[in-house]
Design a protein around this motif. Sequence first.
Motif, PDB file in Angstrom:
ATOM      1  N   GLU A  84       0.841  -1.201   0.000  1.00 38.42           N
ATOM      2  CA  GLU A  84       0.000   0.000   0.000  1.00 38.42           C
ATOM      3  C   GLU A  84       0.879   1.255   0.000  1.00 38.42           C
ATOM      4  OE1 GLU A  84      -2.582  -0.352   3.348  1.00 38.42           O
ATOM      5  OE2 GLU A  84      -3.682  -2.067   2.516  1.00 38.42           O
ATOM      6  N   TYR A  85       1.914   1.228   0.808  1.00 33.73           N
ATOM      7  CA  TYR A  85       2.860   2.351   0.844  1.00 33.73           C
ATOM      8  C   TYR A  85       3.544   2.491  -0.517  1.00 33.73           C
ATOM      9  CZ  TYR A  85       6.702   5.290   2.546  1.00 33.73           C
ATOM     10  OH  TYR A  85       7.604   6.315   2.730  1.00 33.73           O
ATOM     11  N   ASP A  86       3.944   1.362  -1.089  1.00 38.88           N
ATOM     12  CA  ASP A  86       4.595   1.376  -2.402  1.00 38.88           C
ATOM     13  C   ASP A  86       3.702   2.027  -3.455  1.00 38.88           C
ATOM     14  OD1 ASP A  86       6.701   0.041  -1.304  1.00 38.88           O
ATOM     15  OD2 ASP A  86       6.750  -1.545  -2.801  1.00 38.88           O
ATOM     16  N   ALA A  87       2.425   1.666  -3.441  1.00 39.13           N
ATOM     17  CA  ALA A  87       1.506   2.196  -4.439  1.00 39.13           C
ATOM     18  C   ALA A  87       1.380   3.708  -4.316  1.00 39.13           C
ATOM     19  CB  ALA A  87       0.139   1.539  -4.283  1.00 39.13           C
ATOM     20  N   ALA A  88       1.379   4.207  -3.074  1.00 41.62           N
ATOM     21  CA  ALA A  88       1.277   5.653  -2.857  1.00 41.62           C
ATOM     22  C   ALA A  88       2.529   6.375  -3.352  1.00 41.62           C
ATOM     23  CB  ALA A  88       1.060   5.938  -1.374  1.00 41.62           C
ATOM     24  N   ILE A  89       3.693   5.798  -3.084  1.00 40.09           N
ATOM     25  CA  ILE A  89       4.948   6.404  -3.546  1.00 40.09           C
ATOM     26  C   ILE A  89       5.020   6.372  -5.069  1.00 40.09           C
ATOM     27  CG2 ILE A  89       7.463   6.145  -3.577  1.00 40.09           C
ATOM     28  CD1 ILE A  89       6.516   7.308  -0.999  1.00 40.09           C
ATOM     29  N   ARG A  90       4.637   5.249  -5.656  1.00 44.89           N
ATOM     30  CA  ARG A  90       4.703   5.103  -7.111  1.00 44.89           C
ATOM     31  C   ARG A  90       3.742   6.078  -7.799  1.00 44.89           C
ATOM     32  NH1 ARG A  90       3.997   0.161  -6.984  1.00 44.89           N
ATOM     33  NH2 ARG A  90       6.167  -0.450  -6.834  1.00 44.89           N
ATOM     34  N   ALA A  91       2.571   6.308  -7.202  1.00 44.55           N
ATOM     35  CA  ALA A  91       1.611   7.242  -7.776  1.00 44.55           C
ATOM     36  C   ALA A  91       2.153   8.665  -7.768  1.00 44.55           C
ATOM     37  CB  ALA A  91       0.302   7.171  -6.995  1.00 44.55           C
ATOM     38  N   GLN A  92       2.967   8.970  -6.771  1.00 43.97           N
ATOM     39  CA  GLN A  92       3.489  10.329  -6.644  1.00 43.97           C
ATOM     40  C   GLN A  92       4.769  10.549  -7.438  1.00 43.97           C
ATOM     41  OE1 GLN A  92       3.974  11.569  -2.590  1.00 43.97           O
ATOM     42  NE2 GLN A  92       4.628  13.634  -3.110  1.00 43.97           N
ATOM     43  N   TYR A  93       5.662   9.542  -7.465  1.00 41.34           N
ATOM     44  CA  TYR A  93       6.994   9.746  -8.027  1.00 41.34           C
ATOM     45  C   TYR A  93       7.308   8.900  -9.258  1.00 41.34           C
ATOM     46  CZ  TYR A  93       7.942  12.120  -3.601  1.00 41.34           C
ATOM     47  OH  TYR A  93       7.915  12.975  -2.521  1.00 41.34           O
ATOM     48  N   GLY A  94       6.531   7.869  -9.547  1.00 38.39           N
ATOM     49  CA  GLY A  94       6.872   6.957 -10.629  1.00 38.39           C
ATOM     50  C   GLY A  94       7.658   5.769 -10.094  1.00 38.39           C
ATOM     51  N   PHE A  95       8.420   5.114 -10.970  1.00 42.69           N
ATOM     52  CA  PHE A  95       9.210   3.960 -10.530  1.00 42.69           C
ATOM     53  C   PHE A  95      10.247   4.389  -9.503  1.00 42.69           C
ATOM     54  CE2 PHE A  95       7.844   1.876 -14.549  1.00 42.69           C
ATOM     55  CZ  PHE A  95       7.337   0.725 -13.976  1.00 42.69           C
ATOM     56  N   PHE A  96      10.331   3.591  -8.446  1.00 44.36           N
ATOM     57  CA  PHE A  96      11.327   3.924  -7.427  1.00 44.36           C
ATOM     58  C   PHE A  96      12.066   2.666  -6.976  1.00 44.36           C
ATOM     59  CE2 PHE A  96       7.739   2.721  -4.838  1.00 44.36           C
ATOM     60  CZ  PHE A  96       8.286   2.164  -3.688  1.00 44.36           C
ATOM     61  N   ALA A  97      13.260   2.905  -6.481  1.00 38.08           N
ATOM     62  CA  ALA A  97      14.108   1.820  -5.992  1.00 38.08           C
ATOM     63  C   ALA A  97      14.216   1.890  -4.480  1.00 38.08           C
ATOM     64  CB  ALA A  97      15.500   1.910  -6.610  1.00 38.08           C
ATOM     65  N   GLY A  98      14.356   0.734  -3.869  1.00 41.74           N
ATOM     66  CA  GLY A  98      14.689   0.644  -2.455  1.00 41.74           C
ATOM     67  C   GLY A  98      16.124   0.191  -2.315  1.00 41.74           C
ATOM     68  N   VAL A  99      16.812   0.701  -1.312  1.00 44.79           N
ATOM     69  CA  VAL A  99      18.230   0.389  -1.124  1.00 44.79           C
ATOM     70  C   VAL A  99      18.493   0.032   0.338  1.00 44.79           C
ATOM     71  CG1 VAL A  99      20.596   1.239  -1.343  1.00 44.79           C
ATOM     72  CG2 VAL A  99      18.848   2.010  -2.954  1.00 44.79           C
ATOM     73  N   ASP A 100      19.260  -1.017   0.554  1.00 43.63           N
ATOM     74  CA  ASP A 100      19.677  -1.403   1.906  1.00 43.63           C
ATOM     75  C   ASP A 100      21.023  -2.096   1.835  1.00 43.63           C
ATOM     76  OD1 ASP A 100      19.559  -1.597   4.637  1.00 43.63           O
ATOM     77  OD2 ASP A 100      17.936  -3.065   4.702  1.00 43.63           O
ATOM     78  N   GLU A 101      21.626  -2.276   2.998  1.00 47.22           N
ATOM     79  CA  GLU A 101      22.948  -2.889   3.056  1.00 47.22           C
ATOM     80  C   GLU A 101      22.976  -3.974   4.120  1.00 47.22           C
ATOM     81  OE1 GLU A 101      24.784  -2.547   5.994  1.00 47.22           O
ATOM     82  OE2 GLU A 101      23.308  -1.192   6.876  1.00 47.22           O
TER      83      GLU A 101
END
Length: 213
Positions: free
Chosen positions: A15-32
Amino acid sequence: MKRRSDEEISAPLYEYDAAIRAQYGFFAGVDEAGRGPLCGPVVVAACILDPEKPVYGINDSKKLTEKRRDALFEEITNRALAYKIVFITPQEIDERNILWATMDGMAQAVAGLEITPDYVLIDGNRCPALPMPSMAVVKGDSRVAEISAASILAKVTRDAEMTELDKVFPQYGFAQHKGYPTAFHLEALAQYGATEHHRRSFAPVKRALGLAS
């Protein structure tokens, strides 16, 4: 109490992903994975998930069993739109510092994606220098599906690397503690000294080498 399904567990993340994608387009997540160990690389992953092929059950990699992480690793690498895994060596860590190593690895991972994201979400409280907008998300690996996926990619890859290293240096127990400063690891350092894979800028390794002031 009824056990929640993988789909129910992952629903808030998507649900959070869908909201971010609607606002910004394709996005990447990054972790280490691997900032704290005394030995081995820092491994950084960037991931763009496919909203048409969700991977259910993803979560902070530390909350998953090894068997579940391994299974999700396969699903993520098969279903993601793009992902990139980067190794930062102990020598690079020693030449600069662990913060630089992590930030540089994150920038490399994003740059290595086959799809250039419109936006990047970074686990933690700081972002590397990137050519696109980005945001740091504290505890993002339990809040954002893409960051959760990246955390799994990074941890599974690093754990496998340390298990291979254990075959070369079995006296250190790398397969068990993955390079973290456990009592067994510190005792092995005191007895056998440091390998070329140890981070000489870290205090316990310095002490084992007699370099601590």
